[in-house]
Enzyme design. Sequence first.
Site, mmCIF file in Angstrom:
data_model
loop_
_atom_site.group_PDB
_atom_site.id
_atom_site.type_symbol
_atom_site.label_atom_id
_atom_site.label_comp_id
_atom_site.label_asym_id
_atom_site.label_seq_id
_atom_site.Cartn_x
_atom_site.Cartn_y
_atom_site.Cartn_z
ATOM 1 N N HIS A 60 7.945 1.689 0.785
ATOM 2 C CA HIS A 60 8.451 0.464 0.177
ATOM 3 C C HIS A 60 9.587 0.844 -0.763
ATOM 4 C CE1 HIS A 60 4.587 -2.165 0.707
ATOM 5 N NE2 HIS A 60 4.884 -1.476 1.794
ATOM 6 N N GLU A 62 10.161 0.232 -3.830
ATOM 7 C CA GLU A 62 9.719 0.717 -5.136
ATOM 8 C C GLU A 62 9.277 2.177 -5.075
ATOM 9 O OE1 GLU A 62 8.054 -3.601 -4.840
ATOM 10 O OE2 GLU A 62 8.551 -1.961 -3.475
ATOM 11 N N CYS A 90 3.756 -5.245 -4.379
ATOM 12 C CA CYS A 90 2.412 -5.329 -3.799
ATOM 13 C C CYS A 90 1.444 -4.459 -4.608
ATOM 14 C CB CYS A 90 2.449 -4.854 -2.347
ATOM 15 S SG CYS A 90 2.725 -3.064 -2.170
ATOM 16 N N CYS A 93 2.412 -0.677 -4.827
ATOM 17 C CA CYS A 93 3.549 -0.406 -5.709
ATOM 18 C C CYS A 93 3.190 -0.601 -7.175
ATOM 19 C CB CYS A 93 4.739 -1.258 -5.287
ATOM 20 S SG CYS A 93 5.354 -0.791 -3.652
#
Length: 160
Positions: A60, A62, A90, A93
């Site tokens: 992701h 992040e 999410c 993260c």
Amino acid sequence: MIGVAVTFSDDQEWMARALQLADLAAERDEVPVGALVVRDGELLGEGFNQVISVRDPTAHAEIVALRAAATQVGNYRLPGAVLYVTLEPCTMCVGAMVHARVQTLVFATREPRAGAVCSQCQLLSSDFYNHRVSWREGVLADEASGRLRDFFRARRQPRV
């Protein structure tokens, strides 16, 4: 720790860069999310969604940005850092931010289906973590949500 005061215009500047990173993700047929880590006005790391292209469910935006920042400073702990991201993080993260000791999260738009900050659950408000991450939302929200809306609209179109 003495830090640099962050202004709304700083937030907009950094979020504009995160939106550019989101565009890189979209160019690669990834969900258009971009992120970057800043501390004391210095860019430490940046990233965009790459789960499909690198075949990694943890890639992701992040996580990619946090990994780059940790490499840059030579430590997985990032006290005093601000993570800018175009979409509400999410659960995974959020956990990474807590473990990295990120000071502040700034995100552009909410993720109504899986957002773990305020949309589906409020993990950063939980008292069971050993670190607190402050957060704020809404910086360049229209631009970020527009990119996501356009991306998913195009994906729903029949391919010729």
